[in-house]
Design a protein around this motif. Structure first.
Motif, PDB file in Angstrom:
ATOM      1  N   THR A  41       0.832  -1.210   0.000  1.00  0.00           N
ATOM      2  CA  THR A  41       0.000   0.000   0.000  1.00  0.00           C
ATOM      3  C   THR A  41       0.861   1.253   0.000  1.00  0.00           C
ATOM      4  N   THR A  42       1.884   1.275   0.849  1.00  0.00           N
ATOM      5  CA  THR A  42       2.763   2.442   0.920  1.00  0.00           C
ATOM      6  C   THR A  42       3.523   2.639  -0.383  1.00  0.00           C
ATOM      7  N   SER A  43       4.023   1.552  -0.963  1.00  0.00           N
ATOM      8  CA  SER A  43       4.794   1.649  -2.199  1.00  0.00           C
ATOM      9  C   SER A  43       3.947   2.189  -3.346  1.00  0.00           C
ATOM     10  N   PHE A  44       2.735   1.648  -3.515  1.00  0.00           N
ATOM     11  CA  PHE A  44       1.883   2.078  -4.619  1.00  0.00           C
ATOM     12  C   PHE A  44       1.338   3.484  -4.391  1.00  0.00           C
ATOM     13  N   ALA A  45       1.094   3.862  -3.150  1.00  0.00           N
ATOM     14  CA  ALA A  45       0.555   5.192  -2.861  1.00  0.00           C
ATOM     15  C   ALA A  45       1.605   6.281  -3.010  1.00  0.00           C
ATOM     16  N   ASN A  46       2.888   5.890  -2.941  1.00  0.00           N
ATOM     17  CA  ASN A  46       3.982   6.870  -3.043  1.00  0.00           C
ATOM     18  C   ASN A  46       4.961   6.400  -4.115  1.00  0.00           C
ATOM     19  N   PRO A  47       4.626   6.596  -5.378  1.00  0.00           N
ATOM     20  CA  PRO A  47       5.438   6.033  -6.466  1.00  0.00           C
ATOM     21  C   PRO A  47       6.846   6.605  -6.523  1.00  0.00           C
ATOM     22  N   SER A  48       7.755   5.779  -7.001  1.00  0.00           N
ATOM     23  CA  SER A  48       9.154   6.160  -7.144  1.00  0.00           C
ATOM     24  C   SER A  48       9.371   6.956  -8.425  1.00  0.00           C
ATOM     25  N   GLU A  49      10.354   7.829  -8.399  1.00  0.00           N
ATOM     26  CA  GLU A  49      10.723   8.564  -9.614  1.00  0.00           C
ATOM     27  C   GLU A  49      11.512   7.681 -10.576  1.00  0.00           C
ATOM     28  N   PHE A  50      11.967   6.523 -10.102  1.00  0.00           N
ATOM     29  CA  PHE A  50      12.780   5.643 -10.930  1.00  0.00           C
ATOM     30  C   PHE A  50      11.994   4.469 -11.499  1.00  0.00           C
ATOM     31  N   TYR A  51      10.836   4.157 -10.903  1.00  0.00           N
ATOM     32  CA  TYR A  51      10.182   2.891 -11.221  1.00  0.00           C
ATOM     33  C   TYR A  51       8.699   3.019 -10.932  1.00  0.00           C
ATOM     34  N   ARG A  52       7.868   2.679 -11.914  1.00  0.00           N
ATOM     35  CA  ARG A  52       6.419   2.731 -11.728  1.00  0.00           C
ATOM     36  C   ARG A  52       5.866   1.320 -11.589  1.00  0.00           C
ATOM     37  N   PHE A 187      29.442   6.722   4.906  1.00  0.00           N
ATOM     38  CA  PHE A 187      29.531   5.543   4.044  1.00  0.00           C
ATOM     39  C   PHE A 187      28.623   5.625   2.817  1.00  0.00           C
ATOM     40  N   LEU A 188      27.904   6.720   2.640  1.00  0.00           N
ATOM     41  CA  LEU A 188      26.957   6.806   1.536  1.00  0.00           C
ATOM     42  C   LEU A 188      27.647   6.727   0.169  1.00  0.00           C
ATOM     43  N   GLU A 189      28.663   7.556  -0.032  1.00  0.00           N
ATOM     44  CA  GLU A 189      29.323   7.556  -1.343  1.00  0.00           C
ATOM     45  C   GLU A 189      30.016   6.234  -1.646  1.00  0.00           C
ATOM     46  N   PRO A 190      30.813   5.687  -0.710  1.00  0.00           N
ATOM     47  CA  PRO A 190      31.440   4.396  -1.035  1.00  0.00           C
ATOM     48  C   PRO A 190      30.415   3.276  -1.221  1.00  0.00           C
ATOM     49  N   LEU A 191      29.305   3.296  -0.470  1.00  0.00           N
ATOM     50  CA  LEU A 191      28.300   2.258  -0.656  1.00  0.00           C
ATOM     51  C   LEU A 191      27.625   2.382  -2.019  1.00  0.00           C
ATOM     52  N   ALA A 192      27.381   3.607  -2.469  1.00  0.00           N
ATOM     53  CA  ALA A 192      26.809   3.802  -3.805  1.00  0.00           C
ATOM     54  C   ALA A 192      27.745   3.233  -4.865  1.00  0.00           C
ATOM     55  N   ARG A 193      29.046   3.458  -4.714  1.00  0.00           N
ATOM     56  CA  ARG A 193      30.013   2.915  -5.676  1.00  0.00           C
ATOM     57  C   ARG A 193      30.012   1.379  -5.639  1.00  0.00           C
ATOM     58  N   ASP A 217      22.037  10.036  -4.393  1.00  0.00           N
ATOM     59  CA  ASP A 217      20.616  10.409  -4.414  1.00  0.00           C
ATOM     60  C   ASP A 217      19.735   9.181  -4.614  1.00  0.00           C
ATOM     61  N   ARG A 218      20.134   8.329  -5.527  1.00  0.00           N
ATOM     62  CA  ARG A 218      19.336   7.119  -5.785  1.00  0.00           C
ATOM     63  C   ARG A 218      19.376   6.174  -4.579  1.00  0.00           C
ATOM     64  N   LEU A 219      20.539   6.060  -3.974  1.00  0.00           N
ATOM     65  CA  LEU A 219      20.684   5.217  -2.791  1.00  0.00           C
ATOM     66  C   LEU A 219      19.798   5.710  -1.656  1.00  0.00           C
ATOM     67  N   LEU A 220      19.834   7.004  -1.394  1.00  0.00           N
ATOM     68  CA  LEU A 220      19.010   7.569  -0.326  1.00  0.00           C
ATOM     69  C   LEU A 220      17.524   7.429  -0.636  1.00  0.00           C
ATOM     70  N   ASN A 221      17.158   7.669  -1.896  1.00  0.00           N
ATOM     71  CA  ASN A 221      15.759   7.529  -2.285  1.00  0.00           C
ATOM     72  C   ASN A 221      15.254   6.122  -1.997  1.00  0.00           C
ATOM     73  N   GLN A 223      16.559   3.863   0.111  1.00  0.00           N
ATOM     74  CA  GLN A 223      16.565   3.557   1.535  1.00  0.00           C
ATOM     75  C   GLN A 223      15.390   4.222   2.253  1.00  0.00           C
ATOM     76  N   GLU A 224      15.090   5.448   1.887  1.00  0.00           N
ATOM     77  CA  GLU A 224      13.981   6.149   2.530  1.00  0.00           C
ATOM     78  C   GLU A 224      12.648   5.514   2.177  1.00  0.00           C
ATOM     79  N   ARG A 225      12.490   5.070   0.924  1.00  0.00           N
ATOM     80  CA  ARG A 225      11.255   4.398   0.530  1.00  0.00           C
ATOM     81  C   ARG A 225      11.105   3.068   1.264  1.00  0.00           C
ATOM     82  N   MET A 226      12.192   2.320   1.358  1.00  0.00           N
ATOM     83  CA  MET A 226      12.139   1.053   2.081  1.00  0.00           C
ATOM     84  C   MET A 226      11.781   1.285   3.553  1.00  0.00           C
ATOM     85  N   HIS A 227      12.363   2.310   4.147  1.00  0.00           N
ATOM     86  CA  HIS A 227      12.054   2.642   5.541  1.00  0.00           C
ATOM     87  C   HIS A 227      10.577   2.972   5.696  1.00  0.00           C
TER      88      HIS A 227
END
Length: 339
Positions: A41-52, A187-193, A217-221, A223-227
Protein backbone atom coordinates in the motif's frame (compact mmCIF):
# COMPACT_ATOMS: atom_id res chain seq x y z
CA UNK A 1 -13.98 -11.63 -17.42
CA UNK A 2 -12.92 -8.05 -16.73
CA UNK A 3 -9.33 -6.88 -16.20
CA UNK A 4 -8.80 -3.47 -14.67
CA UNK A 5 -6.16 -1.54 -12.77
CA UNK A 6 -6.49 -1.11 -9.04
CA UNK A 7 -4.78 1.23 -6.55
CA UNK A 8 -4.82 1.71 -2.77
CA UNK A 9 -7.66 4.23 -3.24
CA UNK A 10 -9.86 1.11 -3.40
CA UNK A 11 -8.49 -0.57 -0.27
CA UNK A 12 -10.73 -3.66 -0.27
CA UNK A 13 -10.09 -4.48 -3.92
CA UNK A 14 -6.38 -3.68 -3.58
CA UNK A 15 -6.17 -6.04 -0.60
CA UNK A 16 -7.99 -8.73 -2.63
CA UNK A 17 -5.44 -8.25 -5.42
CA UNK A 18 -2.55 -8.59 -2.95
CA UNK A 19 -4.06 -11.70 -1.37
CA UNK A 20 -4.66 -13.29 -4.79
CA UNK A 21 -1.09 -12.59 -5.89
CA UNK A 22 0.30 -14.03 -2.64
CA UNK A 23 -1.84 -17.17 -2.96
CA UNK A 24 -0.82 -17.74 -6.58
CA UNK A 25 2.87 -17.03 -5.88
CA UNK A 26 3.19 -19.25 -2.80
CA UNK A 27 1.00 -22.18 -3.91
CA UNK A 28 2.66 -25.55 -3.18
CA UNK A 29 6.00 -23.90 -2.39
CA UNK A 30 7.99 -24.17 0.84
CA UNK A 31 8.65 -21.09 2.92
CA UNK A 32 8.02 -18.33 0.39
CA UNK A 33 8.07 -14.62 1.17
CA UNK A 34 5.54 -12.22 -0.34
CA UNK A 35 5.27 -8.51 0.44
CA UNK A 36 2.90 -7.44 3.22
CA UNK A 37 -0.20 -5.43 2.36
CA UNK A 38 1.19 -2.55 4.44
CA UNK A 39 4.38 -2.36 2.36
CA UNK A 40 2.48 -2.73 -0.92
CA UNK A 41 0.00 0.00 0.00
CA UNK A 42 2.76 2.44 0.92
CA UNK A 43 4.79 1.65 -2.20
CA UNK A 44 1.88 2.08 -4.62
CA UNK A 45 0.55 5.19 -2.86
CA UNK A 46 3.98 6.87 -3.04
CA UNK A 47 5.44 6.03 -6.47
CA UNK A 48 9.15 6.16 -7.14
CA UNK A 49 10.72 8.56 -9.61
CA UNK A 50 12.78 5.64 -10.93
CA UNK A 51 10.18 2.89 -11.22
CA UNK A 52 6.42 2.73 -11.73
CA UNK A 53 4.29 -0.15 -10.43
CA UNK A 54 0.86 -1.01 -11.86
CA UNK A 55 -1.54 -3.53 -10.29
CA UNK A 56 -4.53 -5.06 -12.06
CA UNK A 57 -7.15 -7.62 -11.12
CA UNK A 58 -8.98 -10.19 -13.22
CA UNK A 59 -12.64 -10.24 -12.18
CA UNK A 60 -15.18 -12.98 -12.87
CA UNK A 61 -18.27 -11.18 -11.68
CA UNK A 62 -17.34 -9.92 -8.21
CA UNK A 63 -14.69 -12.60 -7.67
CA UNK A 64 -11.00 -11.76 -8.06
CA UNK A 65 -9.62 -14.80 -9.90
CA UNK A 66 -6.20 -13.48 -10.86
CA UNK A 67 -3.95 -10.50 -10.95
CA UNK A 68 -0.88 -8.95 -12.43
CA UNK A 69 1.79 -6.46 -11.41
CA UNK A 70 3.78 -4.48 -13.93
CA UNK A 71 7.11 -2.85 -13.16
CA UNK A 72 8.08 -0.04 -15.51
CA UNK A 73 11.63 1.41 -15.31
CA UNK A 74 11.50 5.17 -15.87
CA UNK A 75 15.19 6.13 -16.20
CA UNK A 76 17.14 2.95 -17.05
CA UNK A 77 16.28 0.04 -19.34
CA UNK A 78 13.33 2.00 -20.67
CA UNK A 79 12.66 -0.56 -23.40
CA UNK A 80 11.62 -3.18 -20.82
CA UNK A 81 8.71 -4.03 -18.56
CA UNK A 82 8.63 -6.65 -15.81
CA UNK A 83 5.57 -8.69 -14.99
CA UNK A 84 4.33 -10.84 -12.12
CA UNK A 85 1.19 -12.74 -13.14
CA UNK A 86 -0.92 -15.04 -10.99
CA UNK A 87 -4.20 -16.95 -11.11
CA UNK A 88 -5.85 -18.59 -8.11
CA UNK A 89 -5.16 -22.35 -8.15
CA UNK A 90 -8.89 -23.11 -8.14
CA UNK A 91 -9.42 -20.88 -11.21
CA UNK A 92 -6.63 -22.14 -13.47
CA UNK A 93 -7.05 -23.71 -16.92
CA UNK A 94 -10.03 -21.46 -17.72
CA UNK A 95 -8.24 -18.92 -19.92
CA UNK A 96 -7.69 -16.30 -17.20
CA UNK A 97 -3.89 -16.46 -17.47
CA UNK A 98 -3.98 -16.10 -21.26
CA UNK A 99 -6.30 -13.09 -20.95
CA UNK A 100 -3.95 -11.46 -18.44
CA UNK A 101 -0.98 -12.14 -20.75
CA UNK A 102 -2.80 -10.42 -23.61
CA UNK A 103 -3.52 -7.46 -21.31
CA UNK A 104 0.17 -7.27 -20.38
CA UNK A 105 1.25 -7.18 -24.03
CA UNK A 106 -1.20 -4.38 -24.77
CA UNK A 107 0.06 -2.33 -21.82
CA UNK A 108 3.64 -2.92 -22.96
CA UNK A 109 2.77 -1.45 -26.34
CA UNK A 110 1.07 1.53 -24.70
CA UNK A 111 4.26 2.22 -22.73
CA UNK A 112 6.49 1.73 -25.81
CA UNK A 113 8.22 -1.33 -24.35
CA UNK A 114 9.72 -3.98 -26.59
CA UNK A 115 10.97 -6.43 -23.95
CA UNK A 116 8.99 -8.24 -21.25
CA UNK A 117 10.75 -9.76 -18.24
CA UNK A 118 9.20 -12.32 -15.91
CA UNK A 119 10.34 -14.65 -13.14
CA UNK A 120 9.16 -18.26 -13.33
CA UNK A 121 9.50 -20.44 -10.24
CA UNK A 122 10.24 -24.10 -10.95
CA UNK A 123 9.77 -26.73 -8.20
CA UNK A 124 12.82 -28.74 -7.16
CA UNK A 125 13.11 -31.88 -9.25
CA UNK A 126 11.28 -30.43 -12.25
CA UNK A 127 12.70 -28.94 -15.40
CA UNK A 128 11.50 -25.62 -16.77
CA UNK A 129 9.71 -27.49 -19.57
CA UNK A 130 7.95 -29.82 -17.10
CA UNK A 131 6.73 -27.08 -14.76
CA UNK A 132 3.34 -25.42 -15.15
CA UNK A 133 4.91 -21.96 -15.03
CA UNK A 134 7.53 -22.91 -17.61
CA UNK A 135 4.94 -24.27 -20.01
CA UNK A 136 2.83 -21.13 -19.65
CA UNK A 137 5.82 -18.83 -20.17
CA UNK A 138 7.00 -20.77 -23.23
CA UNK A 139 3.53 -20.66 -24.75
CA UNK A 140 3.68 -16.87 -24.53
CA UNK A 141 7.09 -16.46 -26.12
CA UNK A 142 9.26 -16.28 -23.01
CA UNK A 143 12.66 -17.97 -22.82
CA UNK A 144 15.03 -18.51 -19.90
CA UNK A 145 17.91 -16.02 -19.78
CA UNK A 146 19.26 -16.71 -16.28
CA UNK A 147 18.63 -19.25 -13.51
CA UNK A 148 18.97 -18.68 -9.78
CA UNK A 149 18.50 -21.12 -6.92
CA UNK A 150 16.28 -20.04 -4.02
CA UNK A 151 17.74 -21.09 -0.68
CA UNK A 152 16.31 -21.15 2.83
CA UNK A 153 18.18 -21.09 6.15
CA UNK A 154 16.31 -21.83 9.38
CA UNK A 155 16.35 -19.13 12.06
CA UNK A 156 17.47 -18.50 14.73
CA UNK A 157 20.90 -19.52 13.53
CA UNK A 158 22.88 -21.87 15.75
CA UNK A 159 25.38 -19.93 17.87
CA UNK A 160 27.84 -22.82 17.93
CA UNK A 161 27.85 -23.06 14.14
CA UNK A 162 28.39 -19.30 13.83
CA UNK A 163 31.36 -19.49 16.22
CA UNK A 164 32.89 -22.28 14.12
CA UNK A 165 32.56 -20.17 10.96
CA UNK A 166 34.19 -17.21 12.70
CA UNK A 167 37.02 -19.35 14.09
CA UNK A 168 37.83 -20.69 10.61
CA UNK A 169 38.31 -17.20 9.13
CA UNK A 170 41.93 -16.31 8.24
CA UNK A 171 43.74 -13.74 10.34
CA UNK A 172 43.81 -10.49 8.35
CA UNK A 173 43.82 -6.77 9.06
CA UNK A 174 40.37 -6.37 7.48
CA UNK A 175 37.67 -4.72 9.58
CA UNK A 176 33.90 -4.96 9.42
CA UNK A 177 31.43 -2.31 10.59
CA UNK A 178 27.72 -3.08 10.91
CA UNK A 179 24.55 -1.07 11.40
CA UNK A 180 20.78 -1.35 11.17
CA UNK A 181 18.64 1.30 9.48
CA UNK A 182 19.76 4.13 7.24
CA UNK A 183 23.39 4.20 6.12
CA UNK A 184 25.68 6.51 8.12
CA UNK A 185 26.56 9.60 6.09
CA UNK A 186 30.28 8.80 5.87
CA UNK A 187 29.53 5.54 4.04
CA UNK A 188 26.96 6.81 1.54
CA UNK A 189 29.32 7.56 -1.34
CA UNK A 190 31.44 4.40 -1.04
CA UNK A 191 28.30 2.26 -0.66
CA UNK A 192 26.81 3.80 -3.80
CA UNK A 193 30.01 2.92 -5.68
CA UNK A 194 29.93 -0.64 -4.32
CA UNK A 195 26.28 -1.08 -5.31
CA UNK A 196 27.10 0.11 -8.83
CA UNK A 197 29.88 -2.48 -8.94
CA UNK A 198 27.45 -5.10 -7.64
CA UNK A 199 25.03 -4.34 -10.46
CA UNK A 200 27.86 -4.75 -12.95
CA UNK A 201 29.27 -7.96 -11.43
CA UNK A 202 26.18 -9.96 -10.47
CA UNK A 203 25.76 -12.96 -12.79
CA UNK A 204 22.82 -12.31 -15.13
CA UNK A 205 23.29 -14.99 -17.78
CA UNK A 206 21.83 -13.86 -21.09
CA UNK A 207 19.58 -11.13 -19.68
CA UNK A 208 19.36 -8.05 -21.89
CA UNK A 209 19.02 -5.40 -19.21
CA UNK A 210 21.93 -3.05 -18.61
CA UNK A 211 23.50 -2.59 -15.19
CA UNK A 212 22.09 0.40 -13.30
CA UNK A 213 24.49 3.00 -11.89
CA UNK A 214 23.76 4.02 -8.29
CA UNK A 215 24.58 7.48 -6.97
CA UNK A 216 23.98 8.86 -3.49
CA UNK A 217 20.62 10.41 -4.41
CA UNK A 218 19.34 7.12 -5.79
CA UNK A 219 20.68 5.22 -2.79
CA UNK A 220 19.01 7.57 -0.33
CA UNK A 221 15.76 7.53 -2.29
CA UNK A 222 15.64 3.74 -2.15
CA UNK A 223 16.57 3.56 1.54
CA UNK A 224 13.98 6.15 2.53
CA UNK A 225 11.26 4.40 0.53
CA UNK A 226 12.14 1.05 2.08
CA UNK A 227 12.05 2.64 5.54
CA UNK A 228 8.63 4.14 4.85
CA UNK A 229 7.39 0.68 3.79
CA UNK A 230 8.44 -0.80 7.14
CA UNK A 231 11.75 -2.35 6.12
CA UNK A 232 14.85 -2.39 8.32
CA UNK A 233 18.17 -2.82 6.53
CA UNK A 234 20.97 -4.68 8.33
CA UNK A 235 24.27 -3.90 6.65
CA UNK A 236 27.91 -4.88 7.16
CA UNK A 237 30.75 -3.11 5.34
CA UNK A 238 34.28 -4.50 4.93
CA UNK A 239 37.21 -2.10 5.31
CA UNK A 240 40.74 -2.79 4.06
CA UNK A 241 43.21 -0.19 5.35
CA UNK A 242 40.17 1.95 6.15
CA UNK A 243 38.74 1.79 2.61
CA UNK A 244 35.33 0.15 1.94
CA UNK A 245 35.90 -2.92 -0.25
CA UNK A 246 32.75 -5.00 0.19
CA UNK A 247 29.35 -5.24 1.82
CA UNK A 248 26.42 -7.50 2.55
CA UNK A 249 22.82 -6.63 3.39
CA UNK A 250 19.74 -8.36 4.74
CA UNK A 251 16.35 -6.70 5.16
CA UNK A 252 13.59 -7.30 7.68
CA UNK A 253 9.98 -6.20 7.16
CA UNK A 254 8.00 -5.12 10.20
CA UNK A 255 4.86 -6.31 8.39
CA UNK A 256 6.11 -9.82 7.57
CA UNK A 257 6.77 -11.90 10.70
CA UNK A 258 8.42 -15.00 9.19
CA UNK A 259 11.19 -13.90 6.85
CA UNK A 260 14.53 -12.16 6.63
CA UNK A 261 15.66 -11.52 3.06
CA UNK A 262 19.30 -11.67 2.00
CA UNK A 263 20.05 -8.94 -0.50
CA UNK A 264 23.45 -8.17 -2.08
CA UNK A 265 26.85 -9.48 -1.10
CA UNK A 266 29.91 -8.05 -2.88
CA UNK A 267 33.66 -8.04 -2.43
CA UNK A 268 35.69 -6.01 -4.92
CA UNK A 269 37.68 -8.29 -7.27
CA UNK A 270 41.09 -7.14 -6.05
CA UNK A 271 40.16 -8.06 -2.46
CA UNK A 272 38.80 -11.53 -3.07
CA UNK A 273 40.56 -14.68 -1.94
CA UNK A 274 40.77 -14.01 1.80
CA UNK A 275 37.21 -14.98 2.75
CA UNK A 276 35.85 -11.45 3.11
CA UNK A 277 32.46 -12.64 1.89
CA UNK A 278 32.25 -15.18 4.71
CA UNK A 279 33.53 -12.60 7.22
CA UNK A 280 30.84 -10.13 6.11
CA UNK A 281 28.07 -12.71 6.31
CA UNK A 282 29.14 -13.86 9.78
CA UNK A 283 29.24 -10.28 11.07
CA UNK A 284 25.90 -9.41 9.53
CA UNK A 285 24.19 -12.54 10.83
CA UNK A 286 25.51 -11.84 14.32
CA UNK A 287 24.31 -8.22 14.12
CA UNK A 288 20.91 -9.40 12.87
CA UNK A 289 20.45 -11.86 15.71
CA UNK A 290 21.32 -9.14 18.24
CA UNK A 291 18.43 -6.89 17.14
CA UNK A 292 15.45 -6.47 19.47
CA UNK A 293 13.26 -9.54 19.91
CA UNK A 294 10.17 -7.76 18.59
CA UNK A 295 11.95 -7.33 15.25
CA UNK A 296 13.67 -10.69 14.77
CA UNK A 297 12.33 -12.99 17.48
CA UNK A 298 9.65 -14.66 15.35
CA UNK A 299 11.70 -15.00 12.17
CA UNK A 300 11.78 -18.55 10.86
CA UNK A 301 13.62 -18.24 7.55
CA UNK A 302 16.46 -16.38 5.90
CA UNK A 303 15.79 -16.49 2.14
CA UNK A 304 18.36 -15.83 -0.55
CA UNK A 305 18.71 -16.23 -4.33
CA UNK A 306 22.01 -17.19 -5.94
CA UNK A 307 22.78 -17.63 -9.62
CA UNK A 308 23.63 -21.22 -10.49
CA UNK A 309 26.75 -19.89 -12.23
CA UNK A 310 27.96 -18.13 -9.05
CA UNK A 311 30.11 -20.99 -7.72
CA UNK A 312 31.79 -19.08 -4.83
CA UNK A 313 28.49 -17.89 -3.36
CA UNK A 314 26.90 -21.31 -3.89
CA UNK A 315 29.76 -22.76 -1.84
CA UNK A 316 29.31 -20.15 0.91
CA UNK A 317 25.58 -20.89 1.08
CA UNK A 318 26.38 -24.59 1.52
CA UNK A 319 28.81 -23.82 4.35
CA UNK A 320 26.15 -21.85 6.21
CA UNK A 321 23.62 -24.65 5.81
CA UNK A 322 21.24 -23.09 3.29
CA UNK A 323 18.90 -25.64 1.69
CA UNK A 324 17.72 -25.30 -1.91
CA UNK A 325 13.94 -24.80 -2.10
CA UNK A 326 13.36 -24.30 -5.83
CA UNK A 327 14.64 -22.51 -8.92
CA UNK A 328 13.81 -19.10 -10.30
CA UNK A 329 14.11 -18.68 -14.07
CA UNK A 330 14.51 -15.10 -15.23
CA UNK A 331 12.76 -15.05 -18.59
CA UNK A 332 12.52 -12.58 -21.45
CA UNK A 333 10.25 -12.18 -24.41
CA UNK A 334 10.21 -9.60 -27.17
CA UNK A 335 7.10 -7.73 -28.24
CA UNK A 336 6.24 -5.79 -31.35
CA UNK A 337 4.06 -2.70 -31.52
CA UNK A 338 1.63 -4.24 -33.97
CA UNK A 339 -1.69 -5.17 -32.47
Amino acid sequence: MEIREVTPTEPDLFAAWADTMRTAYTHERQGVWWSSIEALTTSFANPSEFYRRIAAVALAGDLVVGGVELGIPLQDNTDSLSVELGVLPSERHRGHGAALADWVRERARQHNRTLIEAEVNVPAGQSFEESAGGRFASAHGMVTANVEDRFLLALPYDEGALQLHEAALPLTSDEVVSWAGLTPEEFLEPLARLKTQMNQDVPTGQLSRAAVAVDVDRLLNNQERMHDQGWVSVMSLALADGEPVGYTEVVVSRGEPEFVLQEDTLVLPEHRGRRLGMRLKCANLRHLMALPHELVGRRQWLQTYTAQSNTPMQRTNEEFGFVKADEMHECEGSITHEA
